[in-house]
Design a protein around this motif. Structure first.
Motif, mmCIF file in Angstrom:
data_model
loop_
_atom_site.group_PDB
_atom_site.id
_atom_site.type_symbol
_atom_site.label_atom_id
_atom_site.label_comp_id
_atom_site.label_asym_id
_atom_site.label_seq_id
_atom_site.Cartn_x
_atom_site.Cartn_y
_atom_site.Cartn_z
ATOM 1 N N ALA A 102 0.235 -0.360 -14.620
ATOM 2 C CA ALA A 102 1.345 -1.055 -13.970
ATOM 3 C C ALA A 102 1.268 -0.988 -12.456
ATOM 4 N N ARG A 103 0.336 -0.187 -11.934
ATOM 5 C CA ARG A 103 0.196 0.050 -10.497
ATOM 6 C C ARG A 103 1.526 0.523 -9.899
ATOM 7 N N ARG A 104 1.940 1.652 -10.413
ATOM 8 C CA ARG A 104 3.182 2.267 -9.928
ATOM 9 C C ARG A 104 2.981 3.771 -9.773
ATOM 10 N N VAL A 105 3.660 4.337 -8.768
ATOM 11 C CA VAL A 105 3.671 5.782 -8.549
ATOM 12 C C VAL A 105 5.074 6.285 -8.859
ATOM 13 N N ALA A 106 5.172 7.181 -9.827
ATOM 14 C CA ALA A 106 6.467 7.794 -10.129
ATOM 15 C C ALA A 106 6.714 8.934 -9.154
ATOM 16 N N VAL A 107 7.948 9.069 -8.685
ATOM 17 C CA VAL A 107 8.319 10.151 -7.775
ATOM 18 C C VAL A 107 9.427 10.976 -8.396
ATOM 19 N N ALA A 108 9.584 12.195 -7.882
ATOM 20 C CA ALA A 108 10.538 13.125 -8.489
ATOM 21 C C ALA A 108 11.970 12.629 -8.406
ATOM 22 N N SER A 109 12.274 11.800 -7.439
ATOM 23 C CA SER A 109 13.612 11.233 -7.315
ATOM 24 C C SER A 109 13.489 9.801 -6.834
ATOM 25 N N GLY A 110 14.220 8.903 -7.467
ATOM 26 C CA GLY A 110 14.201 7.515 -7.047
ATOM 27 C C GLY A 110 13.348 6.637 -7.937
ATOM 28 N N GLU A 111 13.307 5.363 -7.582
ATOM 29 C CA GLU A 111 12.554 4.378 -8.342
ATOM 30 C C GLU A 111 11.054 4.528 -8.106
ATOM 31 N N PRO A 112 10.260 4.146 -9.095
ATOM 32 C CA PRO A 112 8.804 4.170 -8.891
ATOM 33 C C PRO A 112 8.392 3.234 -7.751
ATOM 34 N N ALA B 130 5.760 0.567 -6.364
ATOM 35 C CA ALA B 130 4.708 -0.350 -6.767
ATOM 36 C C ALA B 130 3.646 -0.437 -5.673
ATOM 37 N N TYR B 131 2.400 -0.605 -6.080
ATOM 38 C CA TYR B 131 1.323 -0.717 -5.097
ATOM 39 C C TYR B 131 0.309 -1.772 -5.525
ATOM 40 N N ASP B 132 -0.305 -2.384 -4.533
ATOM 41 C CA ASP B 132 -1.518 -3.164 -4.749
ATOM 42 C C ASP B 132 -2.735 -2.276 -4.526
ATOM 43 N N HIS B 133 -2.583 -1.333 -3.595
ATOM 44 C CA HIS B 133 -3.621 -0.322 -3.404
ATOM 45 C C HIS B 133 -2.945 1.022 -3.146
ATOM 46 N N LEU B 134 -3.511 2.049 -3.755
ATOM 47 C CA LEU B 134 -2.987 3.409 -3.625
ATOM 48 C C LEU B 134 -4.021 4.271 -2.909
ATOM 49 N N ILE B 135 -3.577 5.010 -1.904
ATOM 50 C CA ILE B 135 -4.445 5.947 -1.193
ATOM 51 C C ILE B 135 -3.962 7.364 -1.487
ATOM 52 N N LEU B 136 -4.811 8.146 -2.120
ATOM 53 C CA LEU B 136 -4.473 9.537 -2.414
ATOM 54 C C LEU B 136 -4.988 10.411 -1.267
ATOM 55 N N ALA B 137 -4.050 11.000 -0.552
ATOM 56 C CA ALA B 137 -4.366 11.919 0.548
ATOM 57 C C ALA B 137 -3.599 13.202 0.290
ATOM 58 N N THR B 138 -3.769 13.733 -0.913
ATOM 59 C CA THR B 138 -2.942 14.828 -1.415
ATOM 60 C C THR B 138 -3.331 16.190 -0.863
ATOM 61 N N GLY B 139 -4.446 16.271 -0.143
ATOM 62 C CA GLY B 139 -4.787 17.513 0.533
ATOM 63 C C GLY B 139 -5.161 18.641 -0.402
ATOM 64 N N ILE C 57 0.849 -1.182 0.000
ATOM 65 C CA ILE C 57 0.000 0.000 0.000
ATOM 66 C C ILE C 57 0.886 1.234 0.000
ATOM 67 N N VAL C 58 0.612 2.140 -0.928
ATOM 68 C CA VAL C 58 1.313 3.421 -1.004
ATOM 69 C C VAL C 58 0.312 4.516 -0.695
ATOM 70 N N ILE C 59 0.701 5.435 0.169
ATOM 71 C CA ILE C 59 -0.127 6.579 0.532
ATOM 72 C C ILE C 59 0.584 7.836 0.048
ATOM 73 N N VAL C 60 -0.058 8.586 -0.818
ATOM 74 C CA VAL C 60 0.515 9.842 -1.297
ATOM 75 C C VAL C 60 -0.105 10.971 -0.484
ATOM 76 N N GLY C 61 0.711 11.593 0.352
ATOM 77 C CA GLY C 61 0.227 12.634 1.251
ATOM 78 C C GLY C 61 0.569 12.283 2.675
ATOM 79 N N LEU D 102 4.052 -0.792 3.679
ATOM 80 C CA LEU D 102 3.280 0.438 3.851
ATOM 81 C C LEU D 102 4.213 1.626 3.708
ATOM 82 N N THR D 103 3.963 2.475 2.703
ATOM 83 C CA THR D 103 4.845 3.610 2.413
ATOM 84 C C THR D 103 4.032 4.888 2.301
ATOM 85 N N ILE D 104 4.498 5.938 2.987
ATOM 86 C CA ILE D 104 3.895 7.266 2.875
ATOM 87 C C ILE D 104 4.866 8.174 2.136
ATOM 88 N N VAL D 105 4.372 8.877 1.131
ATOM 89 C CA VAL D 105 5.169 9.837 0.374
ATOM 90 C C VAL D 105 4.607 11.230 0.624
#
Length: 414
Positions: free
Chosen positions: A90-100, A102-111, A7-11, A32-35
């Motif tokens: 592909a169920r991937r989130v690209a970030v400004a730096s580093g490797e994309p 991967a997620y099975d579920h993505l939670i957008l908490a971008t505010g 699970i990737v959480i953006v925000g 579990l990763t928060i970006v």
């Protein structure tokens, strides 16, 4: 995916943090990763324009949890990193730096982000906004030694900052395009009370007037010029004209957006692998006739995060938490339960002259919202009444002799 997965959480704000914490509490054992694009640790936002700005709270007191909480709960935190794209196939989130990621579920908490003031001079030194910790620090530093501040916007943030500045002895003028303060959020009696209270503290209001431009001298703000021809001297300007939901990432990924990322009653987007929560999400609220509703509050962020975490750990239920809000403006506390727009009747309980009263707002004879000034007991009762949809005739609400708490007990037992 109650046992594992990624699970990737953006925000990394209140919603993102709560989602991660609740997932672990619910038994999620996967990655579990928060970006988050801010470089500082997770913190509470509400005190920034209240106790923190007034110097009554430290930066350390704002932390949502101690730093070790994340390691202890195996939550990977990637701060100061911006998510740039979502590859749904592909169920991937690209970030400004580093490797994309991967997620099975993505939670957008971008505010959300501050709505800019689109007038000439808005980029002058001394024109500030307040949403992040860095912005709160800038405002707190800038208030020192100032004599005149103009606050653009008479919403919660604007009035909270105005109250803090006036308490320091700074001359404050609030400019607002609407004809009354907090016009989009509260009833007329509440608006009138707060205007009077702030004026008693020395705050001046210019209502029904938009800002035409901000004049400067030597690259720094010197005055705010309004559309009706006034020039208001200022050595600091605070812009508080609302926020814009951060939907760009979702929109670029092809998800439906409209003043928020559109989700269903489970807080799922049109992609079953992506949820959206908090200030960025527009959901069908049962307290707004199931119309798409976007709510900016800690309560909503926390409750939506818990709802999604429960679904992802096998305890799915529709989101139906009652919205509630608060604002501390000087020595006056405003608490709101429910959503009042639209409403067709409002009655007052208590005497505004006493400094403690509530306004009960109705839609088609149903109680839909209660605004309380320095009456926390009314607020707590109101939350239960509205959540239980308990019938309360307007005449009983306005009668100070009527026992509201007894009504709550009766509704609970029914």
């Amino acid at each position: 995916m109650s046992a594992g997965g990624d699970i990737v959480i953006v925000g990394a704000g209140q919603a993102g943090f709560q989602a991660a914490a609740s997932l672990r509490e619910g038994g999620f054992d996967g990655s579990l990763t928060i970006v988050g694009d801010e470089s500082v640790a997770r913190y509470q936002r509400p005190p920034l324009s209240k106790a923190y700005l007034a110097g009554q709270a430290s930066g350390e007191s704002l932390a949502l949890r101690p730093a070790r909480f994340y390691a202890d709960h195996r939550i990977a935190i990637r701060l100061g990193i911006r998510a740039t794209a979502v590859d749904r196939a592909a169920r991937r989130v690209a970030v400004a730096s580093g490797e994309p990621l991967a997620y099975d579920h993505l939670i957008l908490a971008t505010g959300a982000r501050n709505r800019p003031l689109a007038v000439p001079g808005a980029d002058l030194q001394g024109v500030l906004q307040l949403r992040t910790l860095a912005e709160a620090d800038a405002v707190r530093r800038s208030l020192t030694g100032r004599e005149r501040i103009v606050v653009v916007g008479a919403g919660f943030i604007g009035l909270e900052v105005a109250a803090a500045a006036a308490a320091r002895g700074i001359a404050v003028t609030v400019v607002e395009t609407a004809e009354r303060v907090m016009a989009r959020a509260v009833s007329r009696p509440i608006s009138a009370f707060f205007r009077t209270a702030h004026e008693a503290a020395g705050i001046r209001f210019v209502l029904g007037a938009g800002v035409e431009r901000i004049a400067g001298r030597g690259g720094r703000v010197a005055a705010v010029e309004t559309a009706d021809g006034r020039s208001l001297a200022a050595d600091l300007v605070l812009v508080g004209i609302g926020v814009v939901p951060n939907v760009d990432l979702a929109a670029a990924a092809g998800l439906p957006v409209a003043d928020g990322i559109l989700v269903d009653h489970r807080l799922l987007t049109s992609d079953p692998s992506i949820s959206a929560i908090g200030d960025c999400a527009a959901f069908p609220s049962p307290f707004a006739g199931n119309a798409p509703t976007r709510i900016e509050s800690v309560q909503n962020a926390v409750d939506q995060a818990r709802c999604v975490a429960a679904r992802l750990t096998g305890r799915a239920a529709p989101y139906g938490a009652l919205p509630w809000f608060w604002s501390d403006q000087g020595r006056v506390k405003l608490q709101i339960a429910g959503l009042a727009t639209p409403h067709d009747l409002a009655v007052t309980r208590g005497d505004p002259a006493s400094g403690a009263f509530s306004v009960f707002r109705y839609r088609e004879e149903r109680l839909v919202a209660v605004e309380s000034v320095n009456r926390p007991a009314d607020h707590m009762v109101a939350r239960r009444l509205i959540a239980q949809r308990a019938p309360l005739p307007a005449g009983q609400a306005a009668d100070p002799a009527f026992d509201l708490r007894a009504l709550v007990g009766h509704a609970a037992a029914a």
